[in-house]
Design a protein around this motif. Sequence first.
Motif, PDB file in Angstrom:
ATOM      1  N   THR A  77       0.831  -1.197   0.000  1.00 34.06           N
ATOM      2  CA  THR A  77       0.000   0.000   0.000  1.00 34.06           C
ATOM      3  C   THR A  77       0.864   1.245   0.000  1.00 34.06           C
ATOM      4  OG1 THR A  77      -1.840   1.119   1.100  1.00 34.06           O
ATOM      5  CG2 THR A  77      -0.131   0.201   2.512  1.00 34.06           C
ATOM      6  N   ALA A  78       0.246   2.357  -0.332  1.00 34.45           N
ATOM      7  CA  ALA A  78       0.925   3.649  -0.277  1.00 34.45           C
ATOM      8  C   ALA A  78       0.362   4.461   0.873  1.00 34.45           C
ATOM      9  CB  ALA A  78       0.728   4.398  -1.593  1.00 34.45           C
ATOM     10  N   ALA A  79       1.086   5.500   1.259  1.00 37.67           N
ATOM     11  CA  ALA A  79       0.622   6.376   2.337  1.00 37.67           C
ATOM     12  C   ALA A  79      -0.309   7.438   1.771  1.00 37.67           C
ATOM     13  CB  ALA A  79       1.821   7.042   3.011  1.00 37.67           C
ATOM     14  N   PHE A 125      -1.005   8.510  -9.008  1.00 36.24           N
ATOM     15  CA  PHE A 125      -0.080   7.456  -8.590  1.00 36.24           C
ATOM     16  C   PHE A 125       1.086   7.292  -9.560  1.00 36.24           C
ATOM     17  CE2 PHE A 125      -4.017   6.378  -6.463  1.00 36.24           C
ATOM     18  CZ  PHE A 125      -3.589   6.027  -5.196  1.00 36.24           C
ATOM     19  N   ASN A 126       1.015   7.937 -10.703  1.00 41.47           N
ATOM     20  CA  ASN A 126       2.033   7.735 -11.733  1.00 41.47           C
ATOM     21  C   ASN A 126       2.715   9.041 -12.147  1.00 41.47           C
ATOM     22  OD1 ASN A 126       1.331   4.841 -12.122  1.00 41.47           O
ATOM     23  ND2 ASN A 126      -0.612   5.742 -12.777  1.00 41.47           N
ATOM     24  N   MET A 127       2.553  10.068 -11.312  1.00 41.71           N
ATOM     25  CA  MET A 127       3.242  11.341 -11.523  1.00 41.71           C
ATOM     26  C   MET A 127       4.328  11.470 -10.461  1.00 41.71           C
ATOM     27  SD  MET A 127       1.682  12.754 -14.121  1.00 41.71           S
ATOM     28  CE  MET A 127       2.310  14.426 -13.999  1.00 41.71           C
ATOM     29  N   VAL A 128       5.559  11.717 -10.878  1.00 41.69           N
ATOM     30  CA  VAL A 128       6.697  11.799  -9.960  1.00 41.69           C
ATOM     31  C   VAL A 128       7.447  13.100 -10.232  1.00 41.69           C
ATOM     32  CG1 VAL A 128       8.822  10.719  -9.155  1.00 41.69           C
ATOM     33  CG2 VAL A 128       6.902   9.295  -9.906  1.00 41.69           C
ATOM     34  N   GLY A 129       7.701  13.872  -9.191  1.00 42.54           N
ATOM     35  CA  GLY A 129       8.433  15.122  -9.338  1.00 42.54           C
ATOM     36  C   GLY A 129       9.906  14.953  -9.043  1.00 42.54           C
ATOM     37  N   SER A 130      10.742  15.627  -9.837  1.00 43.26           N
ATOM     38  CA  SER A 130      12.184  15.649  -9.579  1.00 43.26           C
ATOM     39  C   SER A 130      12.466  16.830  -8.659  1.00 43.26           C
ATOM     40  CB  SER A 130      12.952  15.802 -10.899  1.00 43.26           C
ATOM     41  OG  SER A 130      14.344  15.916 -10.652  1.00 43.26           O
ATOM     42  N   TYR A 131      12.840  16.533  -7.422  1.00 45.26           N
ATOM     43  CA  TYR A 131      12.957  17.574  -6.395  1.00 45.26           C
ATOM     44  C   TYR A 131      14.366  17.564  -5.819  1.00 45.26           C
ATOM     45  CZ  TYR A 131      11.484  20.460  -2.406  1.00 45.26           C
ATOM     46  OH  TYR A 131      11.352  21.461  -1.480  1.00 45.26           O
ATOM     47  N   ASN A 132      15.251  18.382  -6.413  1.00 48.47           N
ATOM     48  CA  ASN A 132      16.645  18.395  -5.985  1.00 48.47           C
ATOM     49  C   ASN A 132      17.017  19.628  -5.181  1.00 48.47           C
ATOM     50  OD1 ASN A 132      16.779  20.444  -7.862  1.00 48.47           O
ATOM     51  ND2 ASN A 132      18.015  19.314  -9.343  1.00 48.47           N
ATOM     52  N   GLY A 133      16.062  20.497  -4.894  1.00 48.78           N
ATOM     53  CA  GLY A 133      16.324  21.658  -4.048  1.00 48.78           C
ATOM     54  C   GLY A 133      16.707  22.916  -4.787  1.00 48.78           C
ATOM     55  N   GLY A 134      16.946  22.830  -6.103  1.00 43.63           N
ATOM     56  CA  GLY A 134      17.233  24.030  -6.880  1.00 43.63           C
ATOM     57  C   GLY A 134      15.980  24.864  -7.074  1.00 43.63           C
ATOM     58  N   LYS A 135      16.150  26.108  -7.469  1.00 43.33           N
ATOM     59  CA  LYS A 135      15.015  27.035  -7.567  1.00 43.33           C
ATOM     60  C   LYS A 135      13.963  26.540  -8.553  1.00 43.33           C
ATOM     61  CE  LYS A 135      17.401  29.928 -10.952  1.00 43.33           C
ATOM     62  NZ  LYS A 135      18.533  28.972 -11.102  1.00 43.33           N
ATOM     63  N   ILE A 168      -6.287   9.767  -1.228  1.00 43.37           N
ATOM     64  CA  ILE A 168      -5.452  10.811  -1.821  1.00 43.37           C
ATOM     65  C   ILE A 168      -4.013  10.529  -1.401  1.00 43.37           C
ATOM     66  CG2 ILE A 168      -4.945  13.269  -1.918  1.00 43.37           C
ATOM     67  CD1 ILE A 168      -7.833  13.853  -1.515  1.00 43.37           C
ATOM     68  N   PRO A 169      -3.201  10.037  -2.313  1.00 45.44           N
ATOM     69  CA  PRO A 169      -1.821   9.679  -1.951  1.00 45.44           C
ATOM     70  C   PRO A 169      -0.956  10.910  -1.774  1.00 45.44           C
ATOM     71  CG  PRO A 169      -2.116   9.426  -4.298  1.00 45.44           C
ATOM     72  CD  PRO A 169      -3.460   9.806  -3.750  1.00 45.44           C
TER      73      PRO A 169
END
Length: 603
Positions: A77-79, A125-135, A168-169
Motif C-alpha cells: 500500500t501507499a501512504a 499514482f504515476n506522476m513523480v516530481g524531480s525535487y533536488n532543491g534548486g530554484k 489521496i496519496p
Amino acid sequence: ILCCHSVLAFSSRSKPNQTYLQSSSSRTQIASVMMNSLGALPNWRDVDVHEDGDGTICSPFCYPVSKSTPAVSASATAASWSDSALQAGLDLYERIKSCKDPFISSELTSAIHDLEMAYRLYGPFNMVGSYNGGKDAVVIFHLMRAVHAHYCHDLQQKAEGLETSVMIPRPRVIYFNNEDEFPEVLDLLQETVQLYDLDMLAFKEGVSFGEGLKYLVERNFAPGKNGLSHYGKNSESTHLPPPHPLAFILGTRSNDPNAGSQNIYAPSSHYMPPFLRVNPILNWNYGQVWHFLRTFELPYCKLYDDGYTSLGTVKDTMPCPALKKDNDEYWPAYMLSDWDQERAGRISKKKKQQQPKESVEQTVTMSQTSSTVSLSTEQEATVPKNASSAHTRTMSSELDKDESMAGSSGENLPSPRPLSVALIVIGDELLKGMTPDSNIICAARALRASNVALARVSIISDDSQEIVEEIQRVTKEVDVVITSGGVGPTHDDVTIKSVAEALGLDMEIHYEMASLLLKKMSNSTEETVQSTPDKDELLRRMSVGQLKMATLPSKAELKYLTDNPDEWPVLNCGNIFILPGVPKFFEQKIGSLSKFLGEPEEE
C-alpha cells in the motif's frame, strides 16, 4: 496503492494508514492486516538499487503489508496525504488560479493546464516530481502539489455517494544523493518533505540517473481491482503484472544546457527507460521563477539569499560575481538584473579538468558596475578585462574622445545641415509577414516635418548579434540611430543589451530609472521614493521585473521630451535613441523626438 486514477478503491484521508475497501470478507481481512502491521509510514526513504535483497520486488512508493498465503495474495500500500497538507495544496491552487500579476499570470495558467493534462492521463499514482532543491525544482514542486491537491480532491468529490472512498496519496518526489551536495540543500529538502507530507525516494550515492529511473519504471506495477499493488518474485508459478507508464515532472527551462529541443511533453531519450517528461516551466525565464517564489512566499534554499543563482555541488558552484557588493557580501539571487548571468557562478567541467584537483581557484572578470562577468582559470586570467572586438573598442574610444559629436547629452545634435538618421526596425513578426509595419512611414513623416533626413531604414530580426552588427555599421554612416522594437513590457528585450554591446558599454542599475519605475509601477508615491535616499533600500523594494527594466547601458540617459509629467522618457545611449515597437507608443515618441532633434521645416 499503485493505481490509475479511474480506480476508486482507495484509503481514506482521515487516518493515513487506514484503508477502506469495497465490502467483502477477504478485502476486510487485508485492510485489518494493513492497519495492524503498519505504523507511521516514513516520508523519506533512501534506496540503493544495487542491493538484491531476497529478490522480492515491490512498487517503489509502496509498503509491503502482507505476505502471500494460499488464501491471500501478497499486497502493498501507499501512504495517504494528510488533511493539513491537502488543504495547503488546495489553498495554493486557488491563489495561483486567481493570480492577476501580468508578469507571471499567463505562465502560471499554462503551467497549471499542462500539469492538469498530465494528471488526467497518468493519474496521481504515476506522476513523480524531480525535487533536488534548486530554484526551478522548487517551483515545479509547488505547482505539482497544487495540481495534485485539486485533482485528487475533485476525484474525491465525484466519488461521494458511492460505496467506495478515494484515497489521496502523498505527492511523489525523487532525489539523487551526492556526497558533494550543499548541506543547505539537504536541509531544505528534509524540512519541506516533512512540512508538505511528501513521499520522497532518495537514491543513495553512486546510483546513476539511468539506474534510478529504470528502477522506478520497471517496478511501477498496475493495481489490482482492490486497489492494492502487487509485490513478490517473478517465478514459474507467479508472474508480476506489467508496470504502468510513469511521467516525471521536471524543472527544465528552455535556456538550460540540457533542454535541447524538448517540448512541454517529451518522451525519454532512446537510451533511457521509457517515460514521459513533463516540463511545465519550459518557457519561463529567470525573473519569472523568482517572481513566483517571492510573490507566493514559498520556501527556497537559503544559499540563494547569499548570492548563489544556480546550484550545482560544493565543488563547482560559487556565488554569482554579478551580485557582488563593494565588500565581501552578495546581493540575493532575485536581485540579479542581467538574467544571462544566471550560471556565471558555475564552473564548467572543462575548466575544472584544467585545474589542479587540490583546489579550484577562480579569477572573476568584471567591471565595478557591470553585470556581465566571466569565471577564468589562472591560465585564462591574462585576458584583458575589457577585451572585445577591435571595432567595438574603436567605437567606444571615439565616444569617449568626443561625446558631443556622438550626442550623448543630446544638446549638441542640431546643426546647420539637416541631421541624418538611420531607423532600425526590429521584429521577427515583420520579416515573417505576421504583422504589417506602420512605424517606418510614421517616422519618415515626423522627421521630415522637423527637417531631419531619414537616410536609411533597416528591418532585422530579434537576433542579438544581428542587432549589434547593424548598429555598429550604421553609426559610422549617420548622425543619429533610432531603434524600434525589441523592447517592451515582456521583459525579454534584446535591443538594450545589444546597444550596450555595440558601444562596448556595461549593463548596470540605472537609479533614475529605478526610482521612476518604483513610482509609476507600484503604490509608492513620489514623496516616498524621494525619501528613500539609500540605493540598497530602493532596490530591495523593487520587483524582479522592475530590476530588469532598470538595468541599462552605463552611459544611458533618460530624455524627457515633453512637459507632460505622466509621459515616459526616451532612452538615449550615445547617438542612439531606443523607442518601443508598438505603433501607438512609437508614434507618440517619434513625434516628440523629431522635434527634439531638428527644427520645423520651412514652408
